[in-house]
Design a protein around this motif. Structure first.
Motif, short mmCIF file in Angstrom:
data_model
loop_
_atom_site.label_atom_id
_atom_site.label_comp_id
_atom_site.label_asym_id
_atom_site.label_seq_id
_atom_site.Cartn_x
_atom_site.Cartn_y
_atom_site.Cartn_z
N ALA A 245 0.83 -1.21 0.00
CA ALA A 245 0.00 0.00 0.00
C ALA A 245 0.86 1.26 0.00
O ALA A 245 0.58 2.22 -0.72
CB ALA A 245 -0.93 -0.01 1.21
N LEU A 263 -10.47 7.21 1.23
CA LEU A 263 -10.52 5.75 1.18
C LEU A 263 -10.90 5.24 -0.22
O LEU A 263 -10.21 4.36 -0.74
CB LEU A 263 -11.49 5.21 2.23
N LEU A 267 -8.44 2.91 -2.54
CA LEU A 267 -8.85 1.61 -3.06
C LEU A 267 -8.78 1.57 -4.59
O LEU A 267 -8.37 0.56 -5.18
CB LEU A 267 -10.26 1.28 -2.60
N SER A 271 -6.40 -0.91 -6.77
CA SER A 271 -6.97 -1.80 -7.78
C SER A 271 -6.34 -1.59 -9.15
O SER A 271 -6.32 -2.50 -9.98
CB SER A 271 -8.48 -1.61 -7.87
#
Length: 331
Positions: A245, A263, A267, A271
């Motif tokens: 991350a 957030l 994400l 992805s």
């Protein structure tokens, strides 16, 4: 994640270099992790298991020296094939080899010497004493420092996009302030202990006839190493996810966002990461490695499960290969 991403991971031009690099890293990490496993084993078990713990610490120290010799031979042979223009190496690996002749390599040599001294101390005095803990502690500190210097050196090579200059000791404090380096370092540390615990199972099988300490000892030792491999393996995966991350997200841009939720942005960025497929493969194979250890931990006679021990080591090697692919994709 698309099927094309998975197919790209098993392409020969991607898979074979990753397998080769994992093969070079595996014995080095095991040799480092064996020192920590030996010290922790001797230090954490009470009087009821003291005799068994000392024997296991001695055997793991010897295992670390055996693997260390193999690692030094592999690194030297690969370097010789490169210098002799027999087997050229990639640009990134060529840059990484220069670290062996810089501060990281010097500290690693110190770690190797302290490991040899520690193993000889266990061979001469099979009962744990303050000497073992002092020598083992020094060796652990040397390995931790060597690992950190290799990590920061590697990150500097990536940032420089070419052959970085030799490390300046005055600049090292600034390099150590990089949180990404600490995340990779923490994963490498627990990964080394997980690999040493899993590989140590095969060493127990190989040494049982030569050092017959009894069925009770080997059953206890196998369960202990399997437990160490499982606990360290879970922790290293958590650190690996954190490192993935940290290396995938642009934290500066996210902090500068005004009111938009961070957030969903994070994400979406994860992805879209080019390393997502390799990371998911790493997580899946790591799960298989954990599951392979559960029967060993629960069994009353785990030494009979030799095939499962070998299977675990093979699975862990594949997980290391997937991890190499992950970091290669990130950089």
């Amino acid at each position: 994640m698309r099927m094309e991403d998975i197919a790209a991971l098993v392409a020969p031009d991607v898979l074979l270099p990753a397998l080769g690099l994992a093969g070079l890293l595996l014995p080095g990490l095991i040799a480092m992790g064996a020192v920590f496993v030996a010290v922790l084993t001797a230090a954490t078990y009470g009087k009821s298991s003291r005799v068994f713990a000392d024997k296991l610490a001695k055997q793991i120290s010897e295992f670390g020296m055996l693997v260390l010799g193999v690692w030094l031979l592999l690194v030297s042979a690969r370097w010789g094939l490169w210098i002799g223009e027999i087997w050229p190496v990639s640009e990134k690996l060529r840059q990484f080899y220069h670290l062996f002749f810089d501060i990281p390599g010097h500290v690693a040599m110190l770690a190797v010497l302290t490991s040899i001294v520690t193993a000889r101390a266990w061979r001469r005095h099979k009962k744990g004493s303050s000497v073992h803990f002092v020598l083992g502690g020094i060796s652990c500190l040397a390995w931790m420092a060597a690992l950190m210097f290799f990590v920061v050196g590697w990150l500097e090579l990536v940032r420089a996009e070419g052959l970085a200059p030799k490390m300046d000791p005055l600049v090292l404090p600034d390099l150590l302030q990089n949180p990404k380096a600490w995340l990779v370092w923490a994963q490498g540390l627990f990964l080394a202990m997980a690999l040493a615990g899993g590989g140590g199972l095969l060493f127990l099988v190989a040494r049982r006839n030569k050092e017959d300490y009894g069925r009770d000892y080997y059953a206890w030792a196998a369960r202990t190493l399997a437990t160490r491999a499982l606990s360290s393996g879970v922790i290293q995966v958590l650190w690996g996810v954190a490192a993935f991350a940290a290396l995938s997200l642009s934290w500066a841009e996210m902090v500068l966002q005004d009111q938009s939720p961070r957030l969903p942005t994070a994400l979406a960025a994860l992805s879209d990461s080019s390393a997502l497929a390799a990371m998911l493969m790493f997580l899946f194979v790591s799960l298989l490695a954990w599951l392979s250890l559960v029967p060993l931990i629960k069994s009353q006679n785990p030494m009979r499960l030799k095939g499962l021990m070998l299977g675990h080591v093979v699975i862990v090697f594949l997980s290391l290969t997937a991890l190499v692919m992950t970091f290669h994709s990130l950089f």
